[in-house]
Structures are given as structure tokens and as C-alpha cells.
Design an enzyme around this catalytic site. Structure first.
Site, PDB file in Angstrom:
ATOM      1  CB  CYS A   1      -0.900   0.346   1.443  1.00  0.00           C
ATOM      2  SG  CYS A   1      -1.968  -1.534   1.177  1.00  0.00           S
TER       3      CYS A   1
ATOM      4  CD1 TRP B   1       0.247  -5.768  -3.604  1.00  0.00           C
ATOM      5  CD2 TRP B   1      -0.011  -6.730  -1.165  1.00  0.00           C
ATOM      6  NE1 TRP B   1      -0.191  -6.914  -3.647  1.00  0.00           N
ATOM      7  CE2 TRP B   1       0.521  -7.444  -2.374  1.00  0.00           C
ATOM      8  CE3 TRP B   1      -0.310  -6.889   0.305  1.00  0.00           C
ATOM      9  CZ2 TRP B   1       0.759  -8.922  -1.300  1.00  0.00           C
ATOM     10  CZ3 TRP B   1       0.187  -8.046   0.456  1.00  0.00           C
ATOM     11  CH2 TRP B   1       0.672  -8.885  -0.611  1.00  0.00           C
TER      12      TRP B   1
ATOM     13  CE  LYS C   1      13.998 -11.310  -9.437  1.00  0.00           C
ATOM     14  NZ  LYS C   1      14.442 -11.641  -8.554  1.00  0.00           N
TER      15      LYS C   1
ATOM     16  CG  HIS D   1      18.546 -37.400  -2.621  1.00  0.00           C
ATOM     17  ND1 HIS D   1      18.677 -38.520  -2.094  1.00  0.00           N
ATOM     18  CD2 HIS D   1      19.389 -37.083  -2.763  1.00  0.00           C
ATOM     19  CE1 HIS D   1      19.797 -39.020  -2.363  1.00  0.00           C
ATOM     20  NE2 HIS D   1      20.583 -37.921  -2.877  1.00  0.00           N
TER      21      HIS D   1
ATOM     22  CE  LYS E   1      12.073  -3.405  -6.205  1.00  0.00           C
ATOM     23  NZ  LYS E   1      12.613  -4.354  -6.987  1.00  0.00           N
TER      24      LYS E   1
END
Ligand code: M6R
Length: 634
Positions: A2, A80, A513, A532, A629
Site C-alpha cells: 500500500c 495491496w 525470478k 532424491h 516491491k
């Protein structure tokens, strides 16, 4: 996450607020809104006006074009979603039951359920699913209470109401509040979520991030934790949590590094990938200037005597910063011989290891605002301070790209990676800057603890000095190649990244990414783990990207890659050219460098690969869905 932007002054504020919010877009959001107090009506009070919209800021700015909104005081918000879906109803600002108070908030009010129950019992109706909405309602009740006691209808009363209501809230937050009946007052407060005041000419601003203030003012006053401020067109009144007036000089934002300019690049992420040779060169020029004596090669904010005392290092970080920390831990243990552990900050804060003596705690965060990292660092400081034993004292170091951040302000020693503002949500150049800081620390620890000979240290640093040029060549060479290969993977659903030793964190970073920006599922594994379990996934639809750099585990990685190829997986190598590289279906060739230095180079093709897949798929590379971010909530 936010973003808050508010203005009080004598200009029309709606376009200023949109402008400020635009500079906060990179933090990530899914709806936006703003509130202003329009000109005084005949009762000498203003009128509260609100506009909100779901999705990108352009929707809000179009709405304001259709339905303009006036006023010299206003607050805006990019949301957000945490509590409630990302829709118009849940977008901020939220208003109280009288329709006169508006609030924007960043963070989470942890006791909102209890408080909303109490408010509902008083007959107050809620219009959203957010935790935020309790704040305006509580303020509405508190203002009524204060007015009943004889306080005046003005900004001071709004300030008192905010101060009283804050004592009821649990959690972390920053807020901006306006009241139609106090059209010359904007009240702001912070508790563990960032908020900066900007001081202009006859106008004041508040913003979640100083980048939003660029173009408005360079004079800033970051709020400290638990502070509350009343902004009017005439000045700032600042108070601590006990209501004591505080006096602090504002500071000046430095340089032009905060200006975010995409230049001619299609996305910020690509620009930031391309900036890495420069990032590396600037880091080297600042922290490893040439011509200094061998025992003094690196100039970092940690003294020789501290290093001699430190027996162990623990590193707290999240996401990409944790991957940089893992490269750092490998170097610090294997090159400099210092036992080092890396922790997910979010785990450390609830299950820290038993305290060890003479331990350096390093917090790594490009934004310097990651809630989990900050909380883990605060918790570690508290438990060490509590035992009052010099051997267990809190030796601290921060690594960040933001000197104006909470992390930088709270820790006594900070390495500023100085990568310049990074706008793409996917960290690239800041990852490089963080890794370089660990290379610098490794040189210092190896040298002051006499773990390596002078020659070994000189060789290590000389190789480091060659990195900017090598980065330049790799980016040039692999941008086109990764663009070409990316087309083949647009329909791919799963990708496996393999690395070992110092390149295992790079496999993790490559996978992160790819997930973040292309929404393709990807996992990074230490190559030896393949058989494994994960090998069961392999067939011609699951490509494997293998980082194979000559050194301790080269042969092993090559055999692990062959095992993948035998299962029909398409094999992409990040490796130097040579007879072994023939086995790869595609090769991102890397110059022949020592294994120590290799992560600084091997990560580049992986960044480009993810970028081109996402860009080819037409995705929002710089602001991927659901991501932020700056992750300022837990
Ligand atoms: O600001 P920080 O470095 O503390 O952020 C930590 C993570 O949220 C961050 O690295 C995240 O994983 C990035 N989006 C990675 O690209």
C-alpha cells in the site's frame, strides 16, 4: 505494498495526489482512491469528497477527469489487498459513520475483529471488509466525545482524537487522516510502517516513500515509530507516543538517484538488468578504491576490532535478499572461515536459535522496509539487550539500497549498496549490490582474521575488479540469445534450476525470478538432490537449467545434468564454453572465472531469460500480479 500520499496547501490537490501515487505504483497495488476536503460551505466546514477505483491508477485518474474533485487538502492511497478482495468497496480512503472523516492506512490492524465487534454493538455499520475501516469509525466516536467535553471543532481536536484512538490499535501501520470540519489539518502517524513528511513552500506532504516526493520537495522529515504529526499549511507539529512535542530538523534528499526514468527501455526491469555493470563499478569505486594497502582493501562500516571479536554471523532476510545472503554465507564460511547461518526473517522472529556469543547479526533488505526483516532484527536486539552480558551484545550491520529506510535508521552500521532506485518488483541490480557487499565483507573477515594469505586476498579482489566489464559482455551477448530461447518456453508449465555450492542460491534466485514475473512454476535445487525426488518430474515438457562452473563440484553438476538429459529434459547450461558444454541444448556461456566470483555472472542470463519469457507473454513485468516491491506487512 500500500502507498499513501497526502497534501495540504493552497493548490488544487487531486492531480498532485495522482502524481504522487504514480510514483508509488512500483510498490505494487490493486486498487486506488483519494479523498479531498472541498471548499468551505456556508457553515464554514468543508465537504469530504471521495473517488475510488479498482485496478490501475489510470482508472482513478480517468474517473477524476469524468467527475472532478476539488480541494486544497487531500489524501490518496494505492491498496495491496490483505483484508478483503481488491475491489472499489475495499479501496481506501475509508470514511466514518458521519461521512466526515477519511482515513488511508498502510499495514495491518491486528485487533480489528475485536474492535469492529465493539463498534457494531454500538450500531455502526461497516461498508468494507477491511481492517482499516475501524479507524475512521473509532475517530468519529472519539471526536464526538471530545466535542462533548468542550473541545473546539478544529485540527487540534482531530490530532487529539487520533492520539487517543491509536492507543486502542494493535499491529503495524502508517495512516493519514482528514476531517471535513478541520479543512486546514492533515494528521499522520506511524507504527512500524514507513511514512515521510515532505516540506514544500506553504504546503506539506506525506508519503509512504520519499521517491513519491521527488518533484514536490527535497526537504523531508521521516516519521519515527509511534510519532504523530499535525500538518497545516503553516507548519508541522510533531509528537511522540506520550504526546510530548518533538523538534527535529528535516533533511535533504540526496542527488538525482531517486528519479525513476525508464529511458528507452520497454520495462524498468530490463533497464535495471542493463545497469548492473555500472552498479558494480560504482560499488567497487566506492568501497574498493584502487591504490590502497593490501590490509585495507575494503572500506566498509565495520571496524577491524569488531571483526576480530566476531566468532559467528547470522543473516536475516527474505526473498531475493536471502539468496544474496546465502551466497554471502558460502563466502564467509568457505573463504573467510567464519561460521555463518542464513535465516528466513519470517521464521527467525518466531523460532530463533539459542543465543550465541560474539555474533554479528546482518539484516539484508533492498527496500529497508520489509516488515519481517525489521521485526526479526528488533526481536534479536531486544533479547540480546535483555541479558545484559557484553559477550552477547547486539553487533549489527544492515545492507540496503535505501539509506532513508527504517532499516538504515534503526541499525547503527549500514552498507549502502547505492544501486540507484530500483522500480521493477523483481530485484536484479540490488541483488548484485547485496552480493558485492558480502564479497567486501568476506575480504575483510578473511584478512583481519588471517584466514587467507595476502596473495589469495589480492587475487580475489583483482578478480572482483574485472566483474563490471564481464557483466557488460554477458548482458550484450545473452540478451539476444535469451530473447530467442524465451519463445520456446512460453507454454512451459514447470522448470527446474540446478546449482551446487556457491551457485545453489543462484538456482534458487533463477527459479524465483521466473515464478515472479512469468508465473511459470519453477524450483531451484542443489543438483545432488535431483535424484532424491525431483527427478520424478522430468520429461520432455520440464526443462532443466543447470549452472555448471568449474570448481569443487563441477564434475558432479555435469553428471547431475546428464541424469536430467537422460530423462528427455531439455537442458540449458549456464557454463563456460568447453567440451562438457556440448551436452547442453542451449548454452549461456560464462567467462572462465573462479567459482568464488561466478554467482555475480551466472545470475545475469537467468534474469534475462525470465524477463524475455514474461515480456513475450505480454505480462506486466514491472508490476507482476499479487506482488509488492516493499513488503511492509507480515
Ligand atoms: O526489500 P527486500 O529486499 O527486503 O525484499 C525482500 C523480498 O520481498 C524481495 O526480495 C522479493 O523476493 C523480490 N520481489 C524479489 O525479486
Amino acid at each position: 505494498m500500500c502507498g499513501i500520499f497526502g497534501v495540504i496547501g493552497s493548490r488544487e490537490v487531486s492531480s498532485l495526489i495522482i502524481d504522487g501515487l504514480r510514483k508509488l505504483e512500483y510498490r505494487g497495488y490493486d486498487s486506488a482512491g483519494l479523498a479531498t476536503i472541498q471548499n468551505l460551505n456556508k457553515n464554514q466546514f468543508g465537504e469530504l469528497l471521495i473517488r475510488k477505483s479498482q485496478g490501475k491508477l489510470i482508472n482513478l485518474s480517468n474517473l477524476i477527469k469524468e467527475k472532478p474533485i476539488q480541494g486544497h487538502l487531500g489524501i490518496g492511497h494505492t491498496r495491496w489487498a490483505t483484508h478483503g478482495k481488491p475491489n472499489e468497496k475495499n479501496a481506501h480512503p475509508h470514511i466514518d459513520f458521519t461521512g466526515q472523516i477519511a482515513v488511508v492506512q498502510n499495514g495491518i490492524i491486528e485487533n480489528h475483529r475485536d474492535l469492529s465487534k465493539r463498534l457494531k454493538l454500538k450500531g455502526i455499520k461497516f461498508n468494507s471488509e477491511t481492517d482499516t475501516e475501524i479507524i475512521p469509525h473509532l475517530l468519529g466516536l472519539e471526536i464526538k466525545n471530545l466535542l462533548d467535553k468542550g473541545l473546539l471543532t478544529n485540527g487540534q481536536t482531530l490530532l487529539s482524537a487520533v492520539q487517543n484512538v491509536l492507543s486502542l490499535l494493535e499491529g503495524t501501520y502508517s495512516i493519514g487522516v482528514i476531517w471535513a470540519k478541520a479543512p486546514d489539518a492533515l494528521v499522520v502517524a506511524r507504527r512500524q510502517a514507513p511514512l515521510v513528511i515532505g516540506c514544500g513552500e506553504g504546503e506539506y506532504f506525506c508519503a509512504s516513500d520519499s521517491t513519491a516526493l521527488v518533484g514536490f520537495t527535497r526537504t523531508v522529515l521521516p516519521l519515527e515509530d509511534h510519532e504523530v504529526a499535525l500538518l497545516t499549511p503553516l507548519g508541522i507539529e510533531l509528537y511522540d507516543e506520550n504526546g510530548n512535542r518533538q523538534y527535529r530538523e528535516p533533511s535533504l534528499l540526496r542527488g538525482t538517484e531517486l528519479f525513476a526514468d525508464k529511458k528507452n527501455y520497454r520495462h524498468f526491469m530490463l533497464k535495471e538488468i542493463y545497469e548492473q555493470p555500472e552498479t558494480a563499478q560504482l560499488w567497487i569505486d566506492r568501497y574498493m578504491p584502487s591504490g590502497v594497502p593490501a590490509e585495507n582493501l575494503v572500506a566498509l562500516p565495520i571496524s577491524k576490532s569488531s571483526i576480530e571479536k566476531i566468532e559467528r554471523i547470522q543473516i536475516l532476510a527474505c526473498g531475493t535478499s536471502r539468496h544474496a545472503a546465502m551466497v554471502g554465507a558460502y563466502l564467509l564460511e568457505q573463504f573467510a572461515g567464519v561460521p555463518t547461518n542464513v535465516f528466513f526473517a519470517s521464521e527467525f522472529r518466531y523460532s530463533p536459535p539459542p543465543l550465541s556469543p560474539n555474533t554479528l547479526t546482518i539484516g539484508v533488505s533492498q527496500s529497508g522496509e520489509t516488515a519481517d526483516t525489521l521485526a526479526a532484527l528488533r526481536m534479536e536486539k531486544q533479547r540480546r539487550d535483555a541479558i545484559n552480558d557484553p559477550d552477547f551484545s547486539f553487533h549489527q550491520l544492515g545492507i540496503t539500497n535505501r539509506l532513508d529506510s527504517s532499516l538504515a535508521r534503526e541499525l547503527d552500521h549500514v552498507i549502502d549498496i547505492e544501486s540507484g532506485i530500483e522500480i521493477g518488483v523483481a530485484a536484479t541490480k540490488t541483488f548484485l549490490g547485496q552480493m558485492l557487499s558480502f564479497y567486501g565483507l568476506t575480504i575483510l573477515f578473511a584478512s583481519h582474521k588471517h584466514k587467507r594469505s595476502t596473495q589469495e586476498i589480492l587475487d580475489f579482489s583483482n578478480e572482483l575488479r574485472m566483474v563490471p566489464k564481464q557483466l557488460l559482455d554477458i548482458i550484450k551477448k545473452h540478451d539476444a540469445l535469451s530473447k530467442e530461447i524465451a519463445r520456446l518456453f512460453v507454454e512451459t508449465k514447470d522448470v527446474i534450476f540446478l546449482g551446487r555450492g556457491i551457485n545453489y542460491p543462484i538456482a534458487l534466485e533463477g527459479a524465483l525470478k521466473l515464478k515472479e514475473i512469468s508465473y511459470i512454476h519453477a524450483q531451484g535445487y542443489p543438483a545432488g538432490e535431483l535424484k532424491h525426488g525431483p527427478i520424478a518430474l522430468l520429461d520432455k515438457h520440464v526443462p532443466v537449467i543447470s549452472i555448471a562452473i568449474p570448481g569443487v563440484v563441477y564434475e558432479k553438476v555435469i553428471s547431475n545434468s546428464q541424469e536430467a538429459k537422460a530423462r528427455d529434459a531439455r537442458l540449458i547450461g549456464v557454463a563456460p564454453h568447453g567440451p562438457e558444454s556440448e551436452m547442453f541444448d542451449e548454452l549461456f556461456s560464462i567467462p572462465k572465472v573462479s567459482e568464488w566470483i561466478s554467482p555475480l555472472l551466472t545470475v545475469i542470463p537467468l534474469q534475462l531469460f525470465s524477463y524475455h519469457i514474461a515480456s513475450h507473454k505480454g505480462l506486466d513485468v514491472d508490476q507482476p500480479r499479487n506482488l509488492a516491491k516493499s513488503v511492509t506487512v507480515e
